[in-house]
Design a protein around this motif. Structure first.
Motif, PDB file in Angstrom:
ATOM      1  N   MET A 296       0.836  -1.204   0.000  1.00 50.05           N
ATOM      2  CA  MET A 296       0.000   0.000   0.000  1.00 50.05           C
ATOM      3  C   MET A 296       0.872   1.255   0.000  1.00 50.05           C
ATOM      4  SD  MET A 296      -3.033  -1.152   2.584  1.00 50.05           S
ATOM      5  CE  MET A 296      -3.891   0.400   2.498  1.00 50.05           C
ATOM      6  N   TYR A 297       1.956   1.249   0.781  1.00 54.68           N
ATOM      7  CA  TYR A 297       2.850   2.406   0.836  1.00 54.68           C
ATOM      8  C   TYR A 297       3.519   2.623  -0.522  1.00 54.68           C
ATOM      9  CZ  TYR A 297       6.367   5.687   2.442  1.00 54.68           C
ATOM     10  OH  TYR A 297       7.147   6.800   2.577  1.00 54.68           O
ATOM     11  N   ASP A 298       3.995   1.544  -1.132  1.00 56.14           N
ATOM     12  CA  ASP A 298       4.646   1.667  -2.439  1.00 56.14           C
ATOM     13  C   ASP A 298       3.674   2.091  -3.531  1.00 56.14           C
ATOM     14  OD1 ASP A 298       7.110   1.053  -1.440  1.00 56.14           O
ATOM     15  OD2 ASP A 298       7.121  -1.028  -2.111  1.00 56.14           O
ATOM     16  N   ASP A 299       2.413   1.720  -3.382  1.00 53.98           N
ATOM     17  CA  ASP A 299       1.406   2.117  -4.366  1.00 53.98           C
ATOM     18  C   ASP A 299       0.896   3.533  -4.129  1.00 53.98           C
ATOM     19  OD1 ASP A 299       1.666  -0.352  -5.542  1.00 53.98           O
ATOM     20  OD2 ASP A 299      -0.155  -1.199  -4.668  1.00 53.98           O
ATOM     21  N   GLY A 300       1.336   4.172  -3.041  1.00 54.62           N
ATOM     22  CA  GLY A 300       0.949   5.544  -2.747  1.00 54.62           C
ATOM     23  C   GLY A 300      -0.447   5.679  -2.156  1.00 54.62           C
ATOM     24  N   LEU A 301      -0.962   4.616  -1.556  1.00 52.97           N
ATOM     25  CA  LEU A 301      -2.295   4.658  -0.963  1.00 52.97           C
ATOM     26  C   LEU A 301      -2.245   5.243   0.440  1.00 52.97           C
ATOM     27  CD1 LEU A 301      -3.537   1.136  -2.080  1.00 52.97           C
ATOM     28  CD2 LEU A 301      -3.987   3.336  -3.158  1.00 52.97           C
ATOM     29  N   ASN A 302      -3.388   5.735   0.905  1.00 57.93           N
ATOM     30  CA  ASN A 302      -3.497   6.299   2.243  1.00 57.93           C
ATOM     31  C   ASN A 302      -3.460   5.173   3.269  1.00 57.93           C
ATOM     32  OD1 ASN A 302      -4.028   7.804   4.506  1.00 57.93           O
ATOM     33  ND2 ASN A 302      -6.132   8.275   3.959  1.00 57.93           N
ATOM     34  N   LEU A 303      -2.552   5.252   4.221  1.00 59.62           N
ATOM     35  CA  LEU A 303      -2.392   4.203   5.225  1.00 59.62           C
ATOM     36  C   LEU A 303      -3.044   4.527   6.558  1.00 59.62           C
ATOM     37  CD1 LEU A 303       1.291   3.168   4.521  1.00 59.62           C
ATOM     38  CD2 LEU A 303      -0.753   1.843   4.100  1.00 59.62           C
ATOM     39  N   GLU A 304      -3.750   5.635   6.641  1.00 63.63           N
ATOM     40  CA  GLU A 304      -4.387   5.995   7.909  1.00 63.63           C
ATOM     41  C   GLU A 304      -5.444   4.952   8.265  1.00 63.63           C
ATOM     42  OE1 GLU A 304      -7.049   9.486   9.977  1.00 63.63           O
ATOM     43  OE2 GLU A 304      -6.157   9.847   8.031  1.00 63.63           O
ATOM     44  N   GLY A 305      -5.272   4.347   9.430  1.00 65.18           N
ATOM     45  CA  GLY A 305      -6.208   3.330   9.894  1.00 65.18           C
ATOM     46  C   GLY A 305      -5.971   1.957   9.304  1.00 65.18           C
ATOM     47  N   LYS A 306      -4.949   1.799   8.484  1.00 62.50           N
ATOM     48  CA  LYS A 306      -4.695   0.525   7.816  1.00 62.50           C
ATOM     49  C   LYS A 306      -3.579  -0.292   8.475  1.00 62.50           C
ATOM     50  CE  LYS A 306      -7.336   1.368   4.067  1.00 62.50           C
ATOM     51  NZ  LYS A 306      -7.828   2.676   4.214  1.00 62.50           N
ATOM     52  N   ILE A 307      -2.770   0.345   9.305  1.00 61.10           N
ATOM     53  CA  ILE A 307      -1.686  -0.376   9.973  1.00 61.10           C
ATOM     54  C   ILE A 307      -2.167  -0.774  11.360  1.00 61.10           C
ATOM     55  CG2 ILE A 307       0.654  -0.194  10.884  1.00 61.10           C
ATOM     56  CD1 ILE A 307       1.398   1.448   8.531  1.00 61.10           C
ATOM     57  N   PRO A 308      -2.214  -2.068  11.623  1.00 57.85           N
ATOM     58  CA  PRO A 308      -2.718  -2.533  12.926  1.00 57.85           C
ATOM     59  C   PRO A 308      -1.870  -2.011  14.084  1.00 57.85           C
ATOM     60  CG  PRO A 308      -2.509  -4.352  11.377  1.00 57.85           C
ATOM     61  CD  PRO A 308      -1.873  -3.169  10.736  1.00 57.85           C
ATOM     62  N   GLY A 309      -2.541  -1.652  15.157  1.00 56.46           N
ATOM     63  CA  GLY A 309      -1.849  -1.198  16.352  1.00 56.46           C
ATOM     64  C   GLY A 309      -1.458   0.263  16.332  1.00 56.46           C
ATOM     65  N   THR A 310      -1.899   1.008  15.329  1.00 53.52           N
ATOM     66  CA  THR A 310      -1.566   2.428  15.210  1.00 53.52           C
ATOM     67  C   THR A 310      -2.843   3.222  14.981  1.00 53.52           C
ATOM     68  OG1 THR A 310       0.532   1.830  14.191  1.00 53.52           O
ATOM     69  CG2 THR A 310      -0.154   4.099  13.965  1.00 53.52           C
ATOM     70  N   ARG A 311      -2.983   4.312  15.729  1.00 55.18           N
ATOM     71  CA  ARG A 311      -4.182   5.143  15.604  1.00 55.18           C
ATOM     72  C   ARG A 311      -3.788   6.607  15.772  1.00 55.18           C
ATOM     73  NH1 ARG A 311      -7.695   7.243  19.278  1.00 55.18           N
ATOM     74  NH2 ARG A 311      -6.682   6.204  21.006  1.00 55.18           N
ATOM     75  N   VAL A 312      -4.372   7.454  14.918  1.00 56.19           N
ATOM     76  CA  VAL A 312      -4.144   8.892  15.010  1.00 56.19           C
ATOM     77  C   VAL A 312      -5.118   9.459  16.039  1.00 56.19           C
ATOM     78  CG1 VAL A 312      -4.164  11.084  13.779  1.00 56.19           C
ATOM     79  CG2 VAL A 312      -3.490   9.021  12.582  1.00 56.19           C
ATOM     80  N   ARG A 313      -4.587  10.212  16.986  1.00 56.80           N
ATOM     81  CA  ARG A 313      -5.438  10.942  17.928  1.00 56.80           C
ATOM     82  C   ARG A 313      -5.751  12.289  17.280  1.00 56.80           C
ATOM     83  NH1 ARG A 313      -1.310   9.746  22.738  1.00 56.80           N
ATOM     84  NH2 ARG A 313      -2.041   7.671  23.336  1.00 56.80           N
ATOM     85  N   ILE A 314      -6.951  12.386  16.744  1.00 52.33           N
ATOM     86  CA  ILE A 314      -7.332  13.545  15.934  1.00 52.33           C
ATOM     87  C   ILE A 314      -7.245  14.846  16.730  1.00 52.33           C
ATOM     88  CG2 ILE A 314      -9.184  14.583  14.565  1.00 52.33           C
ATOM     89  CD1 ILE A 314      -8.013  12.130  13.260  1.00 52.33           C
ATOM     90  N   GLY A 315      -7.737  14.847  17.964  1.00 50.97           N
ATOM     91  CA  GLY A 315      -7.703  16.068  18.773  1.00 50.97           C
ATOM     92  C   GLY A 315      -6.285  16.559  19.007  1.00 50.97           C
ATOM     93  N   ARG A 316      -5.393  15.640  19.323  1.00 55.23           N
ATOM     94  CA  ARG A 316      -3.994  16.030  19.542  1.00 55.23           C
ATOM     95  C   ARG A 316      -3.334  16.477  18.246  1.00 55.23           C
ATOM     96  NH1 ARG A 316      -1.318  11.998  23.991  1.00 55.23           N
ATOM     97  NH2 ARG A 316      -2.827  12.388  25.640  1.00 55.23           N
ATOM     98  N   ASN A 317      -3.709  15.836  17.142  1.00 51.56           N
ATOM     99  CA  ASN A 317      -3.165  16.226  15.847  1.00 51.56           C
ATOM    100  C   ASN A 317      -3.579  17.657  15.502  1.00 51.56           C
ATOM    101  OD1 ASN A 317      -1.783  15.874  13.432  1.00 51.56           O
ATOM    102  ND2 ASN A 317      -3.524  14.960  12.407  1.00 51.56           N
ATOM    103  N   ILE A 318      -4.843  17.977  15.741  1.00 48.61           N
ATOM    104  CA  ILE A 318      -5.323  19.339  15.484  1.00 48.61           C
ATOM    105  C   ILE A 318      -4.620  20.333  16.407  1.00 48.61           C
ATOM    106  CG2 ILE A 318      -7.349  20.841  15.644  1.00 48.61           C
ATOM    107  CD1 ILE A 318      -9.009  18.398  14.714  1.00 48.61           C
ATOM    108  N   LEU A 319      -4.440  19.969  17.667  1.00 45.66           N
ATOM    109  CA  LEU A 319      -3.763  20.850  18.614  1.00 45.66           C
ATOM    110  C   LEU A 319      -2.337  21.155  18.172  1.00 45.66           C
ATOM    111  CD1 LEU A 319      -3.820  22.314  21.387  1.00 45.66           C
ATOM    112  CD2 LEU A 319      -2.928  20.185  22.362  1.00 45.66           C
ATOM    113  N   VAL A 320      -1.598  20.133  17.774  1.00 46.89           N
ATOM    114  CA  VAL A 320      -0.221  20.333  17.310  1.00 46.89           C
ATOM    115  C   VAL A 320      -0.211  21.216  16.063  1.00 46.89           C
ATOM    116  CG1 VAL A 320       1.752  19.142  16.256  1.00 46.89           C
ATOM    117  CG2 VAL A 320       0.710  18.225  18.313  1.00 46.89           C
TER     118      VAL A 320
END
Length: 167
Positions: free
Chosen positions: A35-59
């Motif tokens: 998926m990375y080599d094909d240039g696809l969006n990996l958000e939510g696709k890698i197990p065990g990893t999650r974006v904390r949206i509120g903290r991302n917006i704060l930063v």
């Protein structure tokens, strides 16, 4: 630039991303690498990893204001003399620019973290093959294995056999 990237990796990434310490399984590595080599969006696709949206917006808000406040202070006199109608139009443009750059920032951070996780898993599953040299080859071979509908148990052997042949 390297100093900034080190700061991002050391402070921003652990603050924004929730991760467990489990390494990726072989099949997960192959899927994420493809998926990375094909240039696809990996958000939510890698197990065990999650974006904390509120903290991302704060930063992002903090970074945005670190850049924007000195500029507005520098050009305050010129901005005060501009017609209010032009300032409204400028506010609309800056609002669009804000949300556009947020999307770019979030995608960049997700790609950065995804690549880091893929490289860590690569080191576990392919310790004798350099990621930079072989990741596209493994991605291509994984795609061929999926096209041939190989069972999950045979994919690792298929990829290793073909990597050794091509060396």
């Amino acid at each position: 630039m390297n100093k900034i990237l080190e700061l991002v990796d050391k402070y921003i990434v652990p603050f924004v991303f929730a991760r467990n310490n489990e390494p990726l399984l072989f099949r997960e590595l192959l899927k994420a690498n493809k998926m990375y080599d094909d240039g696809l969006n990996l958000e939510g696709k890698i197990p065990g990893t999650r974006v904390r949206i509120g903290r991302n917006i704060l930063v992002f808000l903090v970074i945005w204001h670190v850049i924007l406040l000195p500029l507005s202070a520098l050009f305050h006199r010129e901005l005060a003399k501009i017609d209010c109608h032009l300032l409204i139009i400028a506010a609309v443009i800056f609002t669009g620019f804000f949300f556009g750059t947020y999307s770019i920032f979030k995608a960049w951070l997700v790609d950065r973290v995804s690549l880091k996780i893929i490289k860590e898993a690569w080191h576990n599953h392919y310790p004798h093959f350099a990621y930079e040299k072989h990741h596209q080859q493994v991605s291509r071979l994984y795609g061929k294995a999926l096209d041939k509908e190989l069972p999950a148990k045979e994919i690792q052997l298929y990829i290793l056999d073909h990597m050794i042949e091509e060396e």
